[in-house]
Design an enzyme around this catalytic site. Sequence first.
Site, PDB file in Angstrom:
ATOM      1  N   HIS A  57      -3.006  -2.844  -7.408  1.00 31.01           N
ATOM      2  CA  HIS A  57      -3.402  -2.847  -6.001  1.00 31.01           C
ATOM      3  C   HIS A  57      -4.865  -2.471  -5.841  1.00 31.01           C
ATOM      4  O   HIS A  57      -5.418  -1.722  -6.650  1.00 31.01           O
ATOM      5  CB  HIS A  57      -2.544  -1.857  -5.201  1.00 31.01           C
ATOM      6  CG  HIS A  57      -1.174  -2.366  -4.918  1.00 31.01           C
ATOM      7  ND1 HIS A  57      -0.400  -1.863  -3.896  1.00 31.01           N
ATOM      8  CD2 HIS A  57      -0.428  -3.327  -5.501  1.00 31.01           C
ATOM      9  CE1 HIS A  57       0.772  -2.502  -3.870  1.00 31.01           C
ATOM     10  NE2 HIS A  57       0.773  -3.387  -4.839  1.00 31.01           N
ATOM     11  N   GLU A  86      -0.194  -9.573  -1.703  1.00 31.36           N
ATOM     12  CA  GLU A  86      -0.128  -8.988  -0.363  1.00 31.36           C
ATOM     13  C   GLU A  86      -1.518  -8.997   0.255  1.00 31.36           C
ATOM     14  O   GLU A  86      -2.519  -8.766  -0.433  1.00 31.36           O
ATOM     15  CB  GLU A  86       0.379  -7.534  -0.416  1.00 31.36           C
ATOM     16  CG  GLU A  86       1.761  -7.368  -0.988  1.00 31.36           C
ATOM     17  CD  GLU A  86       1.732  -7.063  -2.480  1.00 31.36           C
ATOM     18  OE1 GLU A  86       0.659  -6.677  -2.995  1.00 31.36           O
ATOM     19  OE2 GLU A  86       2.770  -7.228  -3.131  1.00 31.36           O
ATOM     20  N   SER A  97      11.866 -13.824  -4.410  1.00 30.14           N
ATOM     21  CA  SER A  97      12.557 -13.103  -3.349  1.00 30.14           C
ATOM     22  C   SER A  97      13.651 -13.898  -2.650  1.00 30.14           C
ATOM     23  O   SER A  97      14.418 -13.319  -1.886  1.00 30.14           O
ATOM     24  CB  SER A  97      11.541 -12.638  -2.297  1.00 30.14           C
ATOM     25  OG  SER A  97      10.858 -13.753  -1.753  1.00 30.14           O
ATOM     26  N   GLY A  98      13.723 -15.213  -2.865  1.00 28.02           N
ATOM     27  CA  GLY A  98      14.725 -16.000  -2.162  1.00 28.02           C
ATOM     28  C   GLY A  98      14.881 -17.380  -2.761  1.00 28.02           C
ATOM     29  O   GLY A  98      14.292 -17.700  -3.798  1.00 28.02           O
TER      30      GLY A  98
END
Length: 330
Positions: free
Chosen positions: A39, A108, A174-175
């Site tokens: 990060h 992000e 994630s999906g």
Amino acid sequence: MMTRFGYTLMTEQNGPKELVANAIEAERVGFDFEVSSDHYSPWLSAQGHSPYAWSVLGAVAHATERVELYSYVTCPTIRYHPVVVAQKSATLQILADGRFVLGLGTGESLNEHVVGKGWPSLDTRQDMLVEAVELIRELHTGELITFRGEYFDADSARLWDVPDTAVPIGIAISGDKSVNRFGPIADHLIATEPNASLVEQWKDIRSSVGDGPVGRSVGQIPISWDPDRDTATARAHDQFRWFAGGWSVNSDLPTTAGFAGATAFVRPEDVAEAIPCGPDLDRIVDAVAPYWDAGFTDIALVQIGGETQQQFLGEIAEPLLEKLRDAAPR
């Protein structure tokens, strides 16, 4: 596969020297692998740190001997160009003697917006990641390449130091959409929720693209161990309430102030429902169990609170690992 347990080098919680010391101790007490966040900023200002993960990982690779190491995860599309990610991951694999896995994701806004290139839509970020993986894998061959893509170019690029052991790539999924996009190109799955259907989809896709092993499914769960439950809950609320937002929210907020505002109404009791807090090791085991029930082969723990790491590692990690291994599938 026997379930393996990892330790998280949370760069948002400690400075670089402390992270290396924690990594050494985590290996000593018996963790199987270590993952490092990558990060530019902490999630909340209360966390207080964000050193450069790749410098830390290089030092950890030199200071440890056994544990597998992950970037968890790196976005190779905005803050870093894929040619840079290819070079530093190859170098780290050499330093780690083949123990490194390159964990990648779509990123992000918190970390990527800082270079002033905006924040693309999710569809665009996924397209960029697919192209970045292609370029990284080409460079990892050690051949001289010229690459022309929709998002990235490489002109007469070559890695001069290529590890004997290829760098495996794990991708955060994630999906349904992301597993279908990234399943065919990733060696390992990375996820933050114990979603059994996601793991099954992953296995089906990986089985359809080759005859080799389907790879590992790597999950992560925060815990807040402390001898006092109220202290553990307060610390988790102070430093980890951002976790309640879910990744669809977390990926789009650009600043620590944004995360503070978005979580202003998250209560300590809300955090305690989502994260095991306090001294009860059996409660931690119960919280981890859904991951192995969902088919995850590797589970990394995040102990919340930079100031608690040495006490956690010195007093609790070994008995906790024993309990986890006794309960987990073999």
